[in-house]
Scaffold this motif. Sequence first.
Motif, PDB file in Angstrom:
ATOM      1  N   CYS A 135      -2.114   6.047  -0.743  1.00  0.00           N
ATOM      2  CA  CYS A 135      -2.568   7.119  -1.637  1.00  0.00           C
ATOM      3  C   CYS A 135      -3.994   7.568  -1.333  1.00  0.00           C
ATOM      4  CB  CYS A 135      -2.481   6.661  -3.088  1.00  0.00           C
ATOM      5  SG  CYS A 135      -3.730   5.439  -3.546  1.00  0.00           S
TER       6      CYS A 135
ATOM      7  N   CYS B  78       0.827  -1.211   0.000  1.00  0.00           N
ATOM      8  CA  CYS B  78       0.000   0.000   0.000  1.00  0.00           C
ATOM      9  C   CYS B  78       0.862   1.262   0.000  1.00  0.00           C
ATOM     10  CB  CYS B  78      -0.907  -0.010   1.234  1.00  0.00           C
ATOM     11  SG  CYS B  78      -1.894   1.479   1.401  1.00  0.00           S
TER      12      CYS B  78
ATOM     13  N   CYS C  83      -8.620   4.336  -2.512  1.00  0.00           N
ATOM     14  CA  CYS C  83      -9.665   3.391  -2.092  1.00  0.00           C
ATOM     15  C   CYS C  83     -10.700   4.102  -1.217  1.00  0.00           C
ATOM     16  CB  CYS C  83      -9.048   2.214  -1.338  1.00  0.00           C
ATOM     17  SG  CYS C  83      -7.883   2.684  -0.044  1.00  0.00           S
TER      18      CYS C  83
HETATM   19  S1  SF4 Z   1      -5.796   2.597  -3.137  1.00  0.00           S
HETATM   20 FE1  SF4 Z   1      -5.848   2.177  -0.941  1.00  0.00          FE
HETATM   21  S2  SF4 Z   1      -4.970   0.142  -0.719  1.00  0.00           S
HETATM   22 FE2  SF4 Z   1      -4.406   0.853  -2.775  1.00  0.00          FE
HETATM   23  S3  SF4 Z   1      -2.398   1.818  -2.479  1.00  0.00           S
HETATM   24 FE3  SF4 Z   1      -3.900   3.459  -2.287  1.00  0.00          FE
HETATM   25  S4  SF4 Z   1      -4.329   3.592  -0.060  1.00  0.00           S
HETATM   26 FE4  SF4 Z   1      -3.305   1.605  -0.444  1.00  0.00          FE
END
Ligand code: SF4
Length: 502
Positions: free
Chosen positions: A168, A165, A171
């Motif tokens: 970012c 992870c 999600c």
């Molecule tokens: S979208 Fe969510 S799970 Fe995927 S890298 Fe970004 S923070 Fe991590």
Amino acid sequence: MPSTFHRSNGVCRSSVGGWRKSFRSFGLSGEAVRPWHLAGWWVHMVLVMAFIAIIPYTKLLHFVVAPFYIAITPEHRSGRLKPVSLEEVEETGRVGLAEVTDFTQRQLLSYDACTHCRRCEAACPAFATGKPLSPMRVILDIAEHGEHQGSLHGDIISAETLWSCTTCGACVHNCPVLIDQMGTIIDMRRHLVGEGQVVGSTQSALRTIASRGNPWGLPPEERADWARGLGVPTVDENPTPDVLLWVGCAGSYDRRNQQVTRALSKVLKAAGVNYSILGKKERCTGDPARRIGDEFTFLEQATANVETLSKVPFKRIVTQCAHCFNTLKNEYPDFGGNYQVTHHTEYLQELIASGKLPAAAAANVPTNSATSGTTSETKPAVGPVVFHDPCYLSRHNDGAEPVREVLKSKASGGLPIVEPERSGCNTFCCGAGGGRMWMEEQIDQRVNVARWEQLKATGAKTVAVGCPFCMTMLDDASKADADSGIEVKDIAELVAAALPDK
Ligand code: SF4
Ligand code: SF4
């Protein structure tokens, strides 16, 4: 009674009529129909009740839980992690999440709200580049493990999944039912760190953040070496600045990012800003340590920085690091540090809007002559510019607009902007957040390369950035694709390069 209900309801009456017709077709009529009608009503009722009773054991549970969870969940800024309760750690002797019993009821409820829509998965840069991480799978694995005893780590959720992870936040921002997948992953990383299961060079980054105040392990005395000969005042030399320029570790020690810091200083001087730096008194904000899962190293850094900052009567902090910006602004208030913190893209826009920066010497011919402060290398960066939105500015802090104003302004030569497939709060990570900067990336495609391809597809000749982590990752990608002729520049470099000669 069912008959009363049906008699008082115009809509259902017609259906009763329909049943009566059916019964008549079997040769039943009048009072003979009544017991059959009642029996049918009870069969329906039992079926409905049975259906409701099995919902908690089916994938339809979210029909009930999701609206309830959304209703009780307050708005939450994804850039602010919840502090670890030290009392709880002392009481339990454990930190982070290992077993289902470690999760709060609210967390477990949120996982039951998952609608299996896969939006988090589709937005995830780790998943898109072939890493063993699906944020949806993490949530469902925890939810499905609900009844079982024992650790979730290992067979259920692997360490590799958790380390993939980049924090970012894509999600979290894409989840329609407000599930905090990223916070869950960091909470589980805290357990791994507590157990001493830290990967690769992350261990040495954590160690040197604690011992030397920066993840590269370089001497604190060299922190302001980038400013040598530029006349940039420290807080000892200018103790009452309007702006405290928070340089950050990358801006202080990393060669490419030192050029950005010099460019920003040049712009501040050109605008007549009364500013100072902390120099060797500054130390890592603790962001990488916190996102890796080492809350205690973060706490040490935050406490020391809050103590240092309490002795300087500045009006606001300006920083060119999106991670420092996020942590100082959103997380330090939890530790007594309440400041006005501005990212340099927004500050540059303010300077331009207030007329403190002159129009560019020429339109759309930024050079890098100003970025080193000492060299005179000149390479015009013609053609359109694409801005790579840093996750910690444009997504976690909703700060995508000012930088576009800066690029369009006369102060930077009115640069034409093109937008990539993913931009603004929907940006795609450079791959460095969450401590990934210090981890090996060997599985499938590199995240920075995937992002580089998206930026390159716009046809831009310059990739503009607003964060030292993004600079490092995209500069690496540009070197691997030298034939493209695309340059990577921080927004401060573009503005500094456009300043007219005095
Ligand atoms: S979208 Fe969510 S799970 Fe995927 S890298 Fe970004 S923070 Fe991590
Ligand atoms: S976005 Fe949210 S609801 Fe959709 S699959 Fe992911 S966690 Fe579940």
